[in-house]
Design a protein around this motif. Structure first.
Motif, PDB file in Angstrom:
ATOM      1  N   ASP A  47       0.895  -1.070  -0.013  1.00  0.00           N
ATOM      2  CA  ASP A  47       0.033   0.231  -0.061  1.00  0.00           C
ATOM      3  C   ASP A  47       0.943   1.238  -0.072  1.00  0.00           C
ATOM      4  N   VAL A  48       0.493   2.310  -1.037  1.00  0.00           N
ATOM      5  CA  VAL A  48       1.312   3.414  -0.777  1.00  0.00           C
ATOM      6  C   VAL A  48       1.371   4.278   0.557  1.00  0.00           C
ATOM      7  N   ASN A  49       0.702   4.109   1.327  1.00  0.00           N
ATOM      8  CA  ASN A  49       0.277   4.763   2.495  1.00  0.00           C
ATOM      9  C   ASN A  49       0.525   3.828   3.532  1.00  0.00           C
ATOM     10  N   LEU A  50       1.561   3.837   4.426  1.00  0.00           N
ATOM     11  CA  LEU A  50       1.941   2.931   5.592  1.00  0.00           C
ATOM     12  C   LEU A  50       2.424   3.572   6.472  1.00  0.00           C
ATOM     13  N   ILE A  61       2.396  -1.725  -6.308  1.00  0.00           N
ATOM     14  CA  ILE A  61       2.134  -0.499  -5.431  1.00  0.00           C
ATOM     15  C   ILE A  61       0.492  -0.671  -5.524  1.00  0.00           C
ATOM     16  N   LEU A  62      -0.145  -0.560  -4.376  1.00  0.00           N
ATOM     17  CA  LEU A  62      -1.526  -0.261  -4.287  1.00  0.00           C
ATOM     18  C   LEU A  62      -1.939   0.960  -3.677  1.00  0.00           C
ATOM     19  N   ILE A  89      -1.217  -0.143  -9.416  1.00  0.00           N
ATOM     20  CA  ILE A  89      -2.784  -0.467  -9.567  1.00  0.00           C
ATOM     21  C   ILE A  89      -3.658   0.012  -8.490  1.00  0.00           C
ATOM     22  N   LEU A  90      -4.841   0.363  -8.856  1.00  0.00           N
ATOM     23  CA  LEU A  90      -5.666   0.974  -8.081  1.00  0.00           C
ATOM     24  C   LEU A  90      -6.397   0.012  -7.196  1.00  0.00           C
ATOM     25  N   LYS A  91      -6.883   0.345  -5.858  1.00  0.00           N
ATOM     26  CA  LYS A  91      -7.248  -0.750  -4.975  1.00  0.00           C
ATOM     27  C   LYS A  91      -8.718  -0.932  -5.211  1.00  0.00           C
TER      28      LYS A  91
END
Length: 243
Positions: free
Chosen positions: A95-98, A121-122, A143-145
């Motif tokens: 995930d891009v935001n962790l 990357i999600l 890729i988009l979630k």
């Protein structure tokens, strides 16, 4: 039997075929040997997602694929490198935001320290300049979630094969973002001066505006660019060619 990957990781249970092939004594059966071969041929995946419900759903989805094996799950970005060095996954879905470390920084670490691991990357949204920064970080896929489950599975296989995968919506946004800046001319000027190291007070003096106006503009800029800080906003705008 379960495998632990330290704090921040959820135990991942081995498949039935793996358990059946592990014996303390006695000759191995033909079925056991087939099970061991099947387990070793599966694609090893590291998954990093901080939202527990989403992470659980992704694991369930991925393990529906007979050739996938999620070897470790993580909720923090700063645990990714150590887990990858231990488990040697072939694909890391991040995930891009962790918390701890953002997804792109973690991907950059993997690119340098575990080059055999491809990264996918999600993200929930395509932030300005993110595609360019992802490529610079050595990311193989983006890729988009909200993508269909079949798209995620296909993306994992493509990335594992060394082919780049970019969601069409993100690619289209990347093509358009240099021509359509979300910043007003005033905001672009303020952010440019911020990038030069000037404080809000200094920018207010240069542009003959109040400090409150400058601060309000900086808050608006940060929001428009989905940036975490002013420094992040400067980087995003520079990558996109807006300042």
């Amino acid at each position: 039997m379960c495998e632990r990957a330290g704090p921040g990781a959820r135990p991942v249970f081995a498949s039935p075929s793996f358990r059946s092939s592990t014996r303390l004594c006695g000759p191995a059966r033909v079925d056991d040997r087939k099970g061991a071969m099947l387990s070793s041929s599966r694609l090893k995946i590291l998954l990093a997602e901080d939202v527990h419900m989403i992470r659980g759903a992704l694991v369930a989805l991925l393990e529906l694929q007979p050739d996938f094996q999620v070897v470790v799950e993580l909720s923090r970005g700063d645990k990714i490198l150590s887990a990858a060095l231990t488990h040697l996954p072939q694909v890391a879905i991040i995930d891009v935001n962790l918390p701890g470390l953002d997804g792109l920084s973690a991907a950059r670490q993997l690119h340098h320290r575990v080059p055999t691991c491809r990264t996918l990357i999600l993200t929930g949204i395509g932030r300005p300049g993110m595609l360019e920064r992802s490529i610079e970080a050595g990311v193989t896929g983006f890729i988009l979630k909200g993508s269909p489950p079949t798209s995620l599975a296909a993306a994992v296989r493509e990335v594992a094969a060394g082919r780049r995968v970019v969601d069409s919506q993100i690619a289209l946004a990347a093509l358009n973002e240099r021509d359509f800046s979300p910043l007003s001319p005033r905001e672009a000027e303020i952010l440019t001066q911020t990038a030069h190291g000037h404080s809000a007070g200094e920018i207010a003096s240069m542009l003959h505006l109040s400090i409150g106006t400058i601060r309000n503009n900086l808050t608006s800029i940060t929001s428009k660019l989905s940036a975490r800080t002013r420094v992040d906003a400067v980087r995003i705008a520079r990558d996109a060619g807006w300042i």
